[in-house]
Design an enzyme around this catalytic site. Structure first.
Site, PDB file in Angstrom:
ATOM      1  N   MET A   1     -38.352  35.533  19.373  1.00 43.94           N
ATOM      2  CA  MET A   1     -39.761  35.568  18.800  1.00 43.94           C
ATOM      3  C   MET A   1     -39.861  34.899  17.803  1.00 43.94           C
ATOM      4  O   MET A   1     -40.348  35.076  16.793  1.00 43.94           O
ATOM      5  CB  MET A   1     -40.127  37.332  18.225  1.00 43.94           C
TER       6      MET A   1
ATOM      7  N   SER B   1     -32.191  48.357  22.126  1.00 41.69           N
ATOM      8  CA  SER B   1     -32.736  47.254  21.359  1.00 41.69           C
ATOM      9  C   SER B   1     -32.163  47.678  19.870  1.00 41.69           C
ATOM     10  O   SER B   1     -32.568  48.554  19.241  1.00 41.69           O
ATOM     11  CB  SER B   1     -34.111  47.312  21.207  1.00 41.69           C
TER      12      SER B   1
ATOM     13  N   ASP C   1     -40.075  45.075  27.879  1.00 41.09           N
ATOM     14  CA  ASP C   1     -39.573  45.564  26.452  1.00 41.09           C
ATOM     15  C   ASP C   1     -40.880  46.016  25.748  1.00 41.09           C
ATOM     16  O   ASP C   1     -41.709  45.448  25.780  1.00 41.09           O
ATOM     17  CB  ASP C   1     -39.085  44.215  25.997  1.00 41.09           C
TER      18      ASP C   1
ATOM     19  N   MET D   1     -43.765  41.946  27.963  1.00 42.45           N
ATOM     20  CA  MET D   1     -43.918  42.798  26.759  1.00 42.45           C
ATOM     21  C   MET D   1     -44.840  43.971  27.128  1.00 42.45           C
ATOM     22  O   MET D   1     -45.872  43.756  27.747  1.00 42.45           O
ATOM     23  CB  MET D   1     -44.432  42.025  25.550  1.00 42.45           C
TER      24      MET D   1
ATOM     25  N   MET E   1     -36.807  37.217  14.954  1.00 44.12           N
ATOM     26  CA  MET E   1     -37.985  37.153  14.452  1.00 44.12           C
ATOM     27  C   MET E   1     -38.192  36.124  13.376  1.00 44.12           C
ATOM     28  O   MET E   1     -37.326  35.807  12.713  1.00 44.12           O
ATOM     29  CB  MET E   1     -38.807  38.259  14.122  1.00 44.12           C
TER      30      MET E   1
ATOM     31  N   HIS F   1     -33.916  37.955  22.494  1.00 40.50           N
ATOM     32  CA  HIS F   1     -35.219  37.832  22.766  1.00 40.50           C
ATOM     33  C   HIS F   1     -35.741  37.039  21.428  1.00 40.50           C
ATOM     34  O   HIS F   1     -36.031  37.520  20.344  1.00 40.50           O
ATOM     35  CB  HIS F   1     -35.773  39.037  22.772  1.00 40.50           C
TER      36      HIS F   1
ATOM     37  N   GLY G   1     -42.231  49.710  24.056  1.00 44.41           N
ATOM     38  CA  GLY G   1     -43.041  51.042  24.353  1.00 44.41           C
ATOM     39  C   GLY G   1     -42.241  51.957  25.577  1.00 44.41           C
ATOM     40  O   GLY G   1     -43.005  52.609  26.018  1.00 44.41           O
TER      41      GLY G   1
ATOM     42  N   GLY H   1     -40.862  47.749  16.499  1.00 42.76           N
ATOM     43  CA  GLY H   1     -40.357  48.803  17.361  1.00 42.76           C
ATOM     44  C   GLY H   1     -41.282  50.173  17.237  1.00 42.76           C
ATOM     45  O   GLY H   1     -42.168  49.941  16.443  1.00 42.76           O
ATOM     46  N   GLY H   2     -41.195  50.923  18.091  1.00 47.78           N
ATOM     47  CA  GLY H   2     -41.818  52.150  18.042  1.00 47.78           C
ATOM     48  C   GLY H   2     -43.261  51.999  18.377  1.00 47.78           C
ATOM     49  O   GLY H   2     -44.125  53.042  18.085  1.00 47.78           O
TER      50      GLY H   2
ATOM     51  N   HIS I   1     -29.665  44.314  23.512  1.00 50.44           N
ATOM     52  CA  HIS I   1     -30.862  43.497  23.258  1.00 50.44           C
ATOM     53  C   HIS I   1     -31.132  43.194  21.893  1.00 50.44           C
ATOM     54  O   HIS I   1     -31.269  43.953  21.028  1.00 50.44           O
ATOM     55  CB  HIS I   1     -32.129  44.170  23.744  1.00 50.44           C
TER      56      HIS I   1
ATOM     57  N   ASP J   1     -33.392  41.137  18.930  1.00 50.62           N
ATOM     58  CA  ASP J   1     -34.782  40.556  18.749  1.00 50.62           C
ATOM     59  C   ASP J   1     -34.683  39.735  17.532  1.00 50.62           C
ATOM     60  O   ASP J   1     -34.476  40.232  16.308  1.00 50.62           O
ATOM     61  CB  ASP J   1     -35.720  41.754  18.345  1.00 50.62           C
TER      62      ASP J   1
HETATM   63  C1  DX5 Z   1     -40.784  44.452  19.768  1.00 50.03           C
HETATM   64  C2  DX5 Z   1     -39.283  44.017  20.486  1.00 50.03           C
HETATM   65  C3  DX5 Z   1     -38.689  45.281  21.110  1.00 50.03           C
HETATM   66  C4  DX5 Z   1     -38.465  46.465  20.203  1.00 50.03           C
HETATM   67  C5  DX5 Z   1     -38.663  47.632  21.466  1.00 50.03           C
HETATM   68  O1  DX5 Z   1     -41.301  43.291  19.531  1.00 50.03           O
HETATM   69  O2  DX5 Z   1     -39.273  43.044  21.012  1.00 50.03           O
HETATM   70  O3  DX5 Z   1     -37.272  44.549  21.585  1.00 50.03           O
HETATM   71  O4  DX5 Z   1     -37.148  46.731  19.727  1.00 50.03           O
HETATM   72  O5  DX5 Z   1     -38.801  48.860  20.432  1.00 50.03           O
HETATM   73  P1  DX5 Z   1     -39.399  50.137  21.197  1.00 50.03           P
HETATM   74  O6  DX5 Z   1     -38.615  50.514  22.276  1.00 50.03           O
HETATM   75  O7  DX5 Z   1     -39.149  51.084  20.197  1.00 50.03           O
HETATM   76  O8  DX5 Z   1     -40.768  49.749  21.560  1.00 50.03           O
HETATM   77 ZN    ZN Z   2     -37.178  42.452  22.241  1.00 50.65          ZN
END
Ligand code: DX5
Ligand code: ZN
Length: 214
Positions: free
Chosen positions: A65, A5, A173, A135, A34, A63, A175, A142-143, A30, A32
């Protein structure tokens, strides 16, 4: 399959991040997107992704969001996107129409479910879908820590896909790490997204290879 990602990449060195991804065993990349409305964060937009997509040799997994993701189908398509995922919660009213519009644009269509959204909401569109993204965290960052219930959802979704004779892939996706990857694959996941577990590693390319070796 594994999809790093971009959200967790080093934004000061995006060019070299894409270079190692190109030569790595990563299956997809990937993105993201937002909007600060659907999720409480803003990531990157089309001007940045356009430059990245020019040098990226891996299939692109977008993705969305954002609210009203259907407004940006042409922009997503212009990135050379392989898979466009929209959040169920952002466009549930006319979900079938949105899926059709993504297909008409020549992309594969995926629908993402938040942790609190049950898989049964997809029963009547599962045969039209190329992917369901579950999800493993609340989207936006992330993280975060993996929500264990996602594992049960993965099992149940695999069963629904088989029962309904759907060809949809299952992507997880949020964690995802080297400790839970195996059990997720065993539960029926086809592709795992990993941000922190790859980019936070000392050697991201090697971390990516370790996911592929599972
Ligand atoms: C979170 C994103 C993920 C994110 C995952 O909202 O959609 O794609 O990058 O990050 P990790 O793998 O660190 O949870
Ligand atoms: Zn994502």
């Amino acid at each position: 399959m594994i999809a790093p990602s971009l959200l967790s990449a080093d934004f000061l060195h995006l060019g070299s991040e894409i270079e190692w991804i190109n030569r790595s065993q990563a299956d997809w990349l990937h993105f993201d997107i937002m909007d600060g409305v659907f999720v409480p964060n803003i990531s990157f937009g089309f001007p940045v992704l356009k430059q990245i997509s020019k040098i990226c040799k891996k299939p692109i997994d977008v993705h969305m969001m954002i609210v009203e993701p259907q407004k940006f189908i042409a922009e997503v398509k212009a990135l050379g996107t392989y898979m466009m995922n929209v959040q169920y919660e952002a466009c549930m009213t006319h979900l079938h129409r949105v899926i059709s519009q993504i297909h008409e644009a020549g992309m594969n269509a995926g629908v993402t479910l938040n942790p609190s959204t049950p898989i049964c909401v997809l029963e009547d569109v599962i045969q039209d879908l190329d992917m369901v993204l579950l999800m493993g965290v609340n989207p936006g960052f992330g993280g975060q820590k993996f929500i264990p219930h996602t594992l049960e959802k993965t099992f149940a979704l695999r069963e629904m896909i088989q029962q309904r004779n759907s060809h949809a892939l299952i992507e997880i996706d949020g964690g995802v790490n080297l400790d839970n990857a195996k059990i997720l694959y065993e539960a029926g996941a086809d592709i795992l997204v990993a941000g922190n577990a790859i980019f936070g590693a000392e050697n991201p390319e090697e971390a990516c290879a370790r996911f592929c070796a599972i």
